[in-house]
Write an enzyme that holds these catalytic residues in place. Structure first.
Site, PDB file in Angstrom:
ATOM      1  N   HIS A  55       0.856  -1.210   0.075  1.00 23.30           N
ATOM      2  CA  HIS A  55       0.019  -0.012   0.072  1.00 23.30           C
ATOM      3  C   HIS A  55       0.804   1.350   0.141  1.00 23.30           C
ATOM      4  CE1 HIS A  55      -3.754  -1.978   0.330  1.00 23.30           C
ATOM      5  NE2 HIS A  55      -3.616  -2.632   1.437  1.00 23.30           N
TER       6      HIS A  55
ATOM      7  N   HIS B 228      -5.913   2.252   4.277  1.00 25.59           N
ATOM      8  CA  HIS B 228      -4.690   1.424   3.893  1.00 25.59           C
ATOM      9  C   HIS B 228      -3.601   2.186   3.211  1.00 25.59           C
ATOM     10  CE1 HIS B 228      -7.401   2.374   0.601  1.00 25.59           C
ATOM     11  NE2 HIS B 228      -6.344   2.171   0.014  1.00 25.59           N
TER      12      HIS B 228
ATOM     13  N   GLY C 161     -10.004   2.151   9.125  1.00 24.93           N
ATOM     14  CA  GLY C 161      -9.978   0.825   8.723  1.00 24.93           C
ATOM     15  C   GLY C 161     -10.934   0.580   7.393  1.00 24.93           C
ATOM     16  N   PRO C 162     -12.056   0.037   8.157  1.00 26.94           N
ATOM     17  CA  PRO C 162     -13.155  -0.022   7.062  1.00 26.94           C
ATOM     18  C   PRO C 162     -13.605   0.949   6.392  1.00 26.94           C
ATOM     19  CG  PRO C 162     -13.830  -1.069   9.301  1.00 26.94           C
ATOM     20  CD  PRO C 162     -12.423  -0.161   9.375  1.00 26.94           C
TER      21      PRO C 162
ATOM     22  N   ASP D   5     -11.141   6.405  -3.730  1.00 31.67           N
ATOM     23  CA  ASP D   5     -12.357   5.859  -4.318  1.00 31.67           C
ATOM     24  C   ASP D   5     -13.471   5.136  -3.868  1.00 31.67           C
ATOM     25  OD1 ASP D   5     -11.386   6.745  -7.395  1.00 31.67           O
ATOM     26  OD2 ASP D   5      -9.717   6.041  -6.410  1.00 31.67           O
TER      27      ASP D   5
ATOM     28  N   ASN E  14      -7.557   8.413  -7.963  1.00 31.96           N
ATOM     29  CA  ASN E  14      -6.599   7.889  -8.801  1.00 31.96           C
ATOM     30  C   ASN E  14      -7.420   6.798  -9.683  1.00 31.96           C
ATOM     31  OD1 ASN E  14      -6.928   5.336  -7.269  1.00 31.96           O
ATOM     32  ND2 ASN E  14      -5.221   6.169  -5.978  1.00 31.96           N
TER      33      ASN E  14
ATOM     34  N   VAL F 250      -8.573   3.947  -9.248  1.00 35.72           N
ATOM     35  CA  VAL F 250      -7.915   2.598  -9.061  1.00 35.72           C
ATOM     36  C   VAL F 250      -8.364   2.109  -7.763  1.00 35.72           C
ATOM     37  CG1 VAL F 250      -5.995   0.895  -9.101  1.00 35.72           C
ATOM     38  CG2 VAL F 250      -5.881   2.683 -10.789  1.00 35.72           C
TER      39      VAL F 250
ATOM     40  N   HIS G 220      -1.911  -0.927  -6.041  1.00 34.53           N
ATOM     41  CA  HIS G 220      -2.695  -0.819  -5.050  1.00 34.53           C
ATOM     42  C   HIS G 220      -2.211  -1.571  -3.775  1.00 34.53           C
ATOM     43  CE1 HIS G 220      -6.612   0.269  -2.842  1.00 34.53           C
ATOM     44  NE2 HIS G 220      -6.288  -0.978  -2.237  1.00 34.53           N
TER      45      HIS G 220
ATOM     46  N   GLU H 299      -6.912  42.604  39.692  1.00 31.09           N
ATOM     47  CA  GLU H 299      -5.791  41.695  39.508  1.00 31.09           C
ATOM     48  C   GLU H 299      -5.992  40.352  40.084  1.00 31.09           C
ATOM     49  OE1 GLU H 299      -5.381  44.819  40.300  1.00 31.09           O
ATOM     50  OE2 GLU H 299      -3.964  45.712  38.688  1.00 31.09           O
TER      51      GLU H 299
ATOM     52  N   PHE I  27       1.518  44.144  40.973  1.00 29.45           N
ATOM     53  CA  PHE I  27       0.283  44.084  41.379  1.00 29.45           C
ATOM     54  C   PHE I  27      -0.017  42.587  41.449  1.00 29.45           C
ATOM     55  CE2 PHE I  27      -0.879  48.392  38.939  1.00 29.45           C
ATOM     56  CZ  PHE I  27      -0.435  48.938  39.705  1.00 29.45           C
TER      57      PHE I  27
ATOM     58  N   HIS J 215       6.087  50.114  43.021  1.00 27.93           N
ATOM     59  CA  HIS J 215       5.855  49.568  41.781  1.00 27.93           C
ATOM     60  C   HIS J 215       7.268  48.831  41.036  1.00 27.93           C
ATOM     61  CE1 HIS J 215       2.374  51.907  41.819  1.00 27.93           C
ATOM     62  NE2 HIS J 215       1.930  51.505  40.331  1.00 27.93           N
TER      63      HIS J 215
END
Length: 637
Positions: free
Chosen positions: A36, A76, A126-127, A152, A182, A184, A258, A358, A386, A427
């Site tokens: 594959h 696949h 998968g399926p 496909d 493709n 196929v 394939h 804050e 702060f 500060h």
């Protein structure tokens, strides 16, 4: 969520790179059966368009919530997905794992069909046709682009067509199906069992349809189609991409391609045709890795994009932060009514509410982070002081622990030093660094320029299970494009300026890096003393590095003294340094530059004190300092 992939403009097609990527599906069998592979070869350009130019994803954090979801319904052809996971930096998907495909290895991450446990794989497929339904579910769950690759045969399965009908009816405009057309299947040409006009059928299901011809190498055309799909407002999009199965092989456009294994002789022919080294097997040319490496360029600007002029690191942060915020809708920000001062505005921002204080802002961020891992990335920003003076004394330690115990959040603290200036001691943080550096499960990062600020953001995005506090300056800072490194920040500390003949090591930190750099020059010019500089933005990250790396950076066994220069109390630096030029009092109400000078932070004050230390060590040896940390600052008020 590091390594977030951007959406760059495609500059042109890349057929040569596509062929090289394609050829890497073919390697010497070495007792492995590679099947594959042909479909994957034909889809190479699709992979480049997806993983380099279109998808948003994070290899270092595969579960990043706002990622684009990719589903391989034609499972696949999984070698297609595994290869691009490897090229784009998913760490588990090593070359050794790619070679485990269809092998007897029980720990293989490359099963014959994709499985959800693998980083980068969203659902098990998968399926035939099942992935289409999965992708519709993902699109329903999250209104964000969800890409699904089908073949496909998937379009011949009832479950796929039922799901396509529902997606069109529900107007899932965030769903894209990429059809590897493709023509196929395993039995032969598609037309032996299916002769319908698929584009007409899909349009009838209320989908937009885009055709892309000659697509084995047409990266630009595929990318343009994907970008158009991303902008869809009304419908899901079906992209019909015409490819050639087994392209460049003996089985081109043949059903034999394939699922058949090529065999060593046919692989050799493919490699010869593409101009590859016939004697190298499972070898990816460096140019291929380089080609995908810039796909990892983050939304954060590159070093060369930053200004080289004096820049306040709060401004540097805005250069890093704004591109992130504009592209990542899962970011929520609180600025405690200080948005202009902390530079946390960006084009297109939407206000949830105004004026959060804050203390409440920080605690709210805990709730946002705890809601669901990766769902929302809360970011707060305020003046550094702060974060400690807000709320009551009783509540402050509670907030610190709550921050440390929650999931990822980022706190951007500006006005980080006595360089803040005229607002005075209330500060000007002196003692807070020691508190945050001592706290478990919090990354406290203090960058020295724009490039280090970028590194701080990368580190914060990577810290998916911890909070991060980034300390930034109000005043403009020198930029060090020749020395600073975002990668170095991610390692906590790194060699900023090296000298193999150094007689002293200076540790520079954050906004005070300028004094380390200037002191180094004065030591050389006036005392003939050579020095090396280490930038040390984050103690926690440095502690996570290997012993070998830590020794390489700090040269514990070099016999030279180490002096840290930082306008904070010295607590904690005794672990790494022999002496410090630091603060022992609170700040003072003066313009920033004047405040530094008032407290002795001047290279012409620092250098003579360092020189005295070097002389002492040269006379009595480094052991004379061990266990006897020195305060080198002669200025006391």
């Amino acid at each position: 969520m590091p390594d977030l992939r951007p959406l760059p403009t495609v500059q042109g097609r890349a057929p040569r790179v596509s062929k090289q990527c394609l050829a890497n599906y073919a390697g010497k069998p070495e007792n492995l059966t590679f099947v594959h592979t042909s479909g994957a070869m034909g889809m190479t350009a699709i992979g480049i368009a997806l993983w380099k130019y279109c998808m948003r994803y994070a290899p270092a954090n595969p579960d990043f919530f706002n990622r684009d979801r990719f589903v391989l319904s034609n499972g696949h052809t999984c070698l297609f997905q595994y290869t691009f996971l490897h090229l784009t930096g998913y760490k588990p998907m090593t070359m050794a794992q790619l070679k485990s495909y269809h092998s007897e290895r029980t720990d293989s991450l490359c099963p014959g069909h994709p499985e959800i446990e693998i980083d980068g794989v969203e659902v098990t497929t998968g399926p035939l046709g099942q992935g289409v339904a999965n992708a519709v579910g993902l699109a329903m769950a999250m209104k964000h682009l969800s890409a699904c690759m089908i073949g496909d045969a998937c379009l011949q399965e009832g479950v796929a067509l039922e799901s396509i009908q529902l997606a069109g009816h529900w107007r899932l405009n965030n769903l894209v199906i990429i059809y590897d057309n493709n023509q196929v299947t395993y039995d032969g040409s598609v037309d032996i069992c299916n002769s319908e006009d698929i584009n007409t059928k899909i349009r009838a299901c209320s989908w937009d349809v885009i055709d892309v011809e000659n697509s084995c190498y047409n990266v630009e055309g595929i990318t343009a189609a994907l970008m158009r799909a991303r902008s869809s407002k009304e419908k899901p999009t079906f992209i019909n991409i015409h490819t050639v199965i087994g392209v460049e092989s003996k089985f081109t456009s043949d059903a034999k391609a394939h699922g058949a294994s090529f065999g060593e002789d046919k692989v050799t022919n493919i490699k010869r045709k593409l101009g590859m080294n016939l004697d190298k097997h499972f070898a990816v040319p460096n140019k291929v890795y380089q080609f995908f490496s810039d796909a990892g360029t983050k939304l954060i600007p590159l070093k060369e994009d930053f200004p080289t002029s004096l820049t306040a690191s709060r401004k540097s942060a805005s250069l890093c932060y704004n591109p992130l915020a504009s592209k990542l809708p899962n970011i929520m920000v609180g600025t405690a009514d200080l948005t202009p001062s902390v530079n946390m505005a960006w084009k297109g921002k939407v206000n949830f509410q105004h004026g959060i204080q804050e203390h409440a802002m920080a605690l709210i961020s805990n709730g946002l982070a705890a809601f669901n891992k990766g769902t929302i990335l809360p970011i707060t920003s305020s003046f550094f002081m702060f974060y400690i003076i807000s709320g009551t004394i009783k509540l402050r330690p509670v907030w610190f622990k709550l921050v440390a115990d929650t999931e990822q959040q980022i706190h951007i603290a500006t006005h980080d030093s006595i360089g803040t200036g005229e607002d005075g001691p209330t500060h000007q943080p002196i003692e807070l660094a020691a508190l945050y550096r001592a706290m478990p499960n919090i990354l406290y990062i203090r960058p020295c320029d724009s490039e280090e600020t970028a590194g701080a953001f990368v580190a914060a995005l990577q810290a998916t299970s911890t909070a991060t506090i980034i300390l930034l300056s109000r005043q403009s800072l020198e930029q060090y494009p020749e020395s600073s490194s975002r990668q170095g920040v991610q390692q906590g500390a790194y060699v900023f300026i090296e000298d193999e003949q150094a007689q002293v090591m200076l540790i520079g930190v954050g906004a005070e890096m300028v004094f380390a750099v200037r002191t180094r020059q004065v030591l050389l010019d006036h005392f003939n003393i050579k020095s090396r500089i280490v930038s040390f933005p984050c103690q926690h990250l440095f502690a996570q590095q290997s012993q070998e790396y830590r020794r390489e950076v700090l040269k514990y066994r070099s016999g030279i003294p180490c002096v840290v220069i930082e306008a904070y109390t010295v607590n904690g630096w005794e672990r790494y340094a022999d002496a410090g030029f630091t603060m022992s009092t609170f700040g003072h109400s003066l313009p920033g530059a004047a405040a530094y000078k008032y407290f002795g932070f001047d290279e012409h004050v620092i250098a003579p004190e360092v020189a005295k230390l070097v002389d002492e060590v040269q006379q009595d040896g480094i052991k004379s300092l061990r266990g006897e940390f020195r305060d080198l600052n002669p200025v006391h008020h």
